[in-house]
Design an enzyme around this catalytic site. Structure first.
Site, PDB file in Angstrom:
ATOM      1  N   ARG A   1      14.930   1.581   4.610  1.00 17.44           N
ATOM      2  CA  ARG A   1      15.243   0.160   4.479  1.00 17.44           C
ATOM      3  C   ARG A   1      15.850  -0.188   3.114  1.00 17.44           C
ATOM      4  O   ARG A   1      16.374  -1.277   2.928  1.00 17.44           O
ATOM      5  CB  ARG A   1      13.967  -0.674   4.726  1.00 17.44           C
TER       6      ARG A   1
ATOM      7  N   GLY B   1       3.265   5.333  -2.577  1.00 15.24           N
ATOM      8  CA  GLY B   1       4.111   5.351  -3.772  1.00 15.24           C
ATOM      9  C   GLY B   1       4.949   4.100  -3.958  1.00 15.24           C
ATOM     10  O   GLY B   1       5.536   3.890  -5.017  1.00 15.24           O
ATOM     11  N   ASP B   2       5.015   3.258  -2.916  1.00 12.45           N
ATOM     12  CA  ASP B   2       5.876   2.072  -3.030  1.00 12.45           C
ATOM     13  C   ASP B   2       5.069   0.818  -3.373  1.00 12.45           C
ATOM     14  O   ASP B   2       5.402  -0.280  -2.975  1.00 12.45           O
ATOM     15  CB  ASP B   2       6.721   1.880  -1.757  1.00 12.45           C
TER      16      ASP B   2
ATOM     17  N   GLY C   1       0.136  -3.771   7.957  1.00 14.56           N
ATOM     18  CA  GLY C   1      -0.967  -3.450   8.861  1.00 14.56           C
ATOM     19  C   GLY C   1      -2.026  -4.538   8.746  1.00 14.56           C
ATOM     20  O   GLY C   1      -2.490  -4.858   7.651  1.00 14.56           O
TER      21      GLY C   1
ATOM     22  N   LYS D   1      27.635   1.015 -32.282  1.00 18.85           N
ATOM     23  CA  LYS D   1      27.287   2.188 -31.476  1.00 18.85           C
ATOM     24  C   LYS D   1      27.123   3.340 -32.454  1.00 18.85           C
ATOM     25  O   LYS D   1      28.043   3.624 -33.223  1.00 18.85           O
ATOM     26  CB  LYS D   1      28.428   2.456 -30.475  1.00 18.85           C
TER      27      LYS D   1
ATOM     28  N   ARG E   1      49.819  -3.729 -47.247  1.00 14.53           N
ATOM     29  CA  ARG E   1      50.507  -5.000 -47.000  1.00 14.53           C
ATOM     30  C   ARG E   1      51.933  -4.692 -46.596  1.00 14.53           C
ATOM     31  O   ARG E   1      52.643  -3.965 -47.307  1.00 14.53           O
ATOM     32  CB  ARG E   1      50.595  -5.847 -48.287  1.00 14.53           C
TER      33      ARG E   1
HETATM   34  C1  UD1 Z   1       2.074   1.081   5.274  1.00 12.74           C
HETATM   35  C2  UD1 Z   1       0.791   0.966   6.097  1.00 12.74           C
HETATM   36  C3  UD1 Z   1       0.502  -0.512   6.355  1.00 12.74           C
HETATM   37  C4  UD1 Z   1       0.386  -1.253   5.040  1.00 12.74           C
HETATM   38  C5  UD1 Z   1       1.659  -1.059   4.199  1.00 12.74           C
HETATM   39  C6  UD1 Z   1       1.449  -1.633   2.816  1.00 12.74           C
HETATM   40  C7  UD1 Z   1       0.545   2.927   7.545  1.00 12.74           C
HETATM   41  C8  UD1 Z   1       0.757   3.467   8.895  1.00 12.74           C
HETATM   42  N1  UD1 Z   1       0.948   1.662   7.328  1.00 12.74           N
HETATM   43  O1  UD1 Z   1       3.129   0.577   6.077  1.00 12.74           O
HETATM   44  O2  UD1 Z   1      -0.720  -0.660   7.069  1.00 12.74           O
HETATM   45  O3  UD1 Z   1       0.165  -2.634   5.282  1.00 12.74           O
HETATM   46  O4  UD1 Z   1       1.948   0.347   4.054  1.00 12.74           O
HETATM   47  O5  UD1 Z   1       2.640  -1.632   2.100  1.00 12.74           O
HETATM   48  O6  UD1 Z   1      -0.005   3.609   6.700  1.00 12.74           O
HETATM   49  N2  UD1 Z   1       5.203   8.130   3.520  1.00 12.74           N
HETATM   50  C9  UD1 Z   1       5.184   9.506   3.440  1.00 12.74           C
HETATM   51  N3  UD1 Z   1       5.397  10.215   4.567  1.00 12.74           N
HETATM   52  C10 UD1 Z   1       5.610   9.632   5.781  1.00 12.74           C
HETATM   53  C11 UD1 Z   1       5.620   8.214   5.847  1.00 12.74           C
HETATM   54  C12 UD1 Z   1       5.413   7.488   4.688  1.00 12.74           C
HETATM   55  O7  UD1 Z   1       5.007  10.091   2.368  1.00 12.74           O
HETATM   56  O8  UD1 Z   1       5.769  10.373   6.762  1.00 12.74           O
HETATM   57  C13 UD1 Z   1       4.988   7.361   2.278  1.00 12.74           C
HETATM   58  C14 UD1 Z   1       6.227   6.559   1.874  1.00 12.74           C
HETATM   59  O9  UD1 Z   1       6.987   7.282   0.937  1.00 12.74           O
HETATM   60  C15 UD1 Z   1       5.629   5.309   1.264  1.00 12.74           C
HETATM   61  C16 UD1 Z   1       4.246   5.186   1.892  1.00 12.74           C
HETATM   62  O10 UD1 Z   1       3.964   6.424   2.497  1.00 12.74           O
HETATM   63  O11 UD1 Z   1       5.468   5.440  -0.141  1.00 12.74           O
HETATM   64  C17 UD1 Z   1       4.162   4.059   2.927  1.00 12.74           C
HETATM   65  O12 UD1 Z   1       5.104   4.294   3.951  1.00 12.74           O
HETATM   66  P1  UD1 Z   1       5.922   3.126   4.626  1.00 12.74           P
HETATM   67  O13 UD1 Z   1       6.768   3.705   5.700  1.00 12.74           O
HETATM   68  O14 UD1 Z   1       6.583   2.291   3.598  1.00 12.74           O
HETATM   69  O15 UD1 Z   1       4.727   2.333   5.314  1.00 12.74           O
HETATM   70  P2  UD1 Z   1       4.722   0.814   5.759  1.00 12.74           P
HETATM   71  O16 UD1 Z   1       5.433   0.679   7.048  1.00 12.74           O
HETATM   72  O17 UD1 Z   1       5.136  -0.049   4.665  1.00 12.74           O
HETATM   73 CA    CA Z   2       5.900   0.339   2.586  1.00  9.07          CA
END
Ligand code: UD1
Ligand code: CA
Length: 456
Positions: A18, A103-104, A148, A343, A432
């Site tokens: 996204r 991580g996000d 979630g 610089k 000059r």
């Molecule tokens: C997830 C949660 C949701 C919560 C939200 C909060 C799950 C199923 N859902 O949803 O309940 O409200 O975060 O922001 O856990 N990642 C991996 N491997 C994968 C998938 C994801 O490492 O196969 C990591 C991503 O890099 C990311 C994190 O897990 O940092 C969350 O994944 P993301 O797909 O963003 O989950 P959300 O749909 O936001």
């Molecule tokens: Ca997320």
């Protein structure tokens, strides 16, 4: 917090589709620092026995950010539970608690994480019967889209978490949501994770199935509530990133102001995560700090200045409209005025470059005065050359100094000069061109033009 050993697992393998970017999501910066580095620093502050970062294929940038912490590869992104499963070999034999973080979620505080770990060890319930297997961080989100939802039973305990794509319209009305941080015992985690399936709308292994599975094992889940939904806000899109940038900026500005920095219009000042501002520094409106800036006590940065990789000495004055680029060093009490660019240049104590000037690869001595429009010509298309200007030198306006060149202490340079040779101490140097003067020429010219116009 409990005195059990702690391990952190940070999930960062998601593609971040996204974000619509070639860069993995967790590498995108907040205040110039990658999201992953923010959360890593917070996790480190809990002194865990180990930190494991789960990365996806072809993410060298993420591996680099993980630094000395272990990384594991999740070869296919099959959901958050699958990502945790990939980390389990690194936790083999580990006895203690595991804190799983996504991580996000870069802005989460150490305090909130400590509360989450503590919640996992709190006494279970009023009857002290149920065993707390799991603690989960949740918050009330004004806009819960995409999150979630925490589905509670009548007694207020957590029944299960439902992802938005699997939720009924009634469940979507729930605003208490999973933030993406959980804490549980390592051995149980390993057992429970094997029981998570992927029978859901996204065919993914959801970590959010854990409460259901823990309950089947007789273990309750405790919710730790985060007070501020912004702190636990996840980043899925660049719009989310911008919201957290604003949040991060206001945190940084507040910290700066509390440490003794005056900002006349704080909301217009953009800081970098590593900006160092000493006490009694004054920052005017619309000042932008890039990486690596240090400003010493009592210095003033006026409106619309842009600084990166620069050191501003005590009581120095910068701007308005000044640009300090990497390697700019301003000694105590020196001044850089409007439309001046530095610089890789050092301005000595009390030296001034007040107007319309470019100083590159230059050393300017104490109390020298660089006149308006002075340019150091430091580049020939291939190499860079140095300009050295001694102490107390007066450089006249509109001077071009063709480097390499040395101007001795105390010398004067006449305005409008183009110099390509060194100037000795205390000398006057000027170039000059002969002036051409024709008395009355303009008057004759005008009359002739007016005559021709009339005849047309
Ligand atoms: C997830 C949660 C949701 C919560 C939200 C909060 C799950 C199923 N859902 O949803 O309940 O409200 O975060 O922001 O856990 N990642 C991996 N491997 C994968 C998938 C994801 O490492 O196969 C990591 C991503 O890099 C990311 C994190 O897990 O940092 C969350 O994944 P993301 O797909 O963003 O989950 P959300 O749909 O936001
Ligand atoms: Ca997320």
């Amino acid at each position: 917090m409990s005195d059990r050993l702690l391990a952190c697992v940070i999930l960062a393998a998601g593609k971040g589709t996204r974000m619509k970017s070639d860069l993995p999501k967790v590498v995108h910066p907040l205040a110039g620092r990658p999201m992953l580095s923010w959360i890593l620093e917070t996790a480190e502050s809990l002194n865990p026995a180990k930190i494991v970062v789960v990365v996806g294929p072809d993410m060298p940038e993420v591996e680099k950010l993980a630094g000395t912490h272990g990384t594991v590869l999740q070869d296919r992104q099959r959901g958050t539970a699958d990502a945790v499963r990939a980390a389990l070999p690194k936790l083999d034999g580990f006895r203690g608690d595991v804190l799983v973080l996504i991580g996000d979620m870069p802005c989460i505080s150490a305090e909130t994480l400590r509360a989450l770990v503590t919640a996992r060890h709190a006494t279970a319930d009023r009857n002290k019967t149920a065993d707390i297997g799991l603690s989960i961080l949740a918050a009330d989100y004004p806009d819960p889209t995409g999150l979630g939802r925490m589905i509670l039973s009548a007694d207020g305990t957590l029944e299960r978490i439902v992802e938005e794509k699997d939720a009924t319209p009634a469940e979507r009305e729930v605003t208490l949501c999973n933030c993406g941080a959980m804490c549980m015992d390592a051995e149980r985690l390993a057992r429970w994770i094997e029981r998570i399936g992927c029978d859901n709308a996204q065919n993914e292994f959801y970590l959010t199935d854990l409460p259901k599975i823990a309950a089947a094992d007789g273990a309750a889940t405790r919710i730790a509530r985060a007070a501020d939904p912004l702190e636990v806000q996840g980043v899925n899109t660049r719009a989310d990133l911008a919201v957290l940038e604003t949040h991060t900026q206001s945190r940084l500005r507040r910290a700066a102001m509390l440490s003794g920095v005056t900002m006349t219009a704080p909301e217009t000042v953009w800081l970098h995560w590593d900006t160092v501002l000493a006490e009694d520094v004054k920052i005017g409106p619309h000042v932008v700090f890039g990486p690596g800036v240090r400003v010493e006590k009592g210095a003033v940065i006026e409106a619309f200045s842009h600084l990166e990789g620069a050191q501003v000495g005590p009581k120095a004055k910068v701007g308005p409209y000044a640009r300090l680029r990497p390697g700019a060093v301003l000694e105590a009490g020196s001044k850089v005025g409007n439309f001046v660019e530095l610089k890789n240049a050092r301005l000595g104590e009390g030296a001034k470059a007040n107007h319309l000037t470019y100083l590159g690869d230059a050393e300017i001595g104490a109390h020298a005065n660089i006149g308006a429009g002075t340019i150091t010509c430091n580049y020939d298309g291939f190499d860079k050359y140095r300009t050295e200007i001694g102490a107390n030198v007066m450089v006249g306006s509109n001077t071009a100094l063709i480097a390499p060149i040395r101007i001795g202490d105390g010398a004067y340079i006449g305005a409008g000069s183009t110099l390509s040779h060194d100037v000795p101490e205390d000398a006057l140097a000027l170039t000059r061109a002969e002036i051409t003067l024709r008395d009355g020429w303009a008057d004759t010219f005008r009359r002739r033009k007016v005559d021709t116009e009339r005849k047309k």
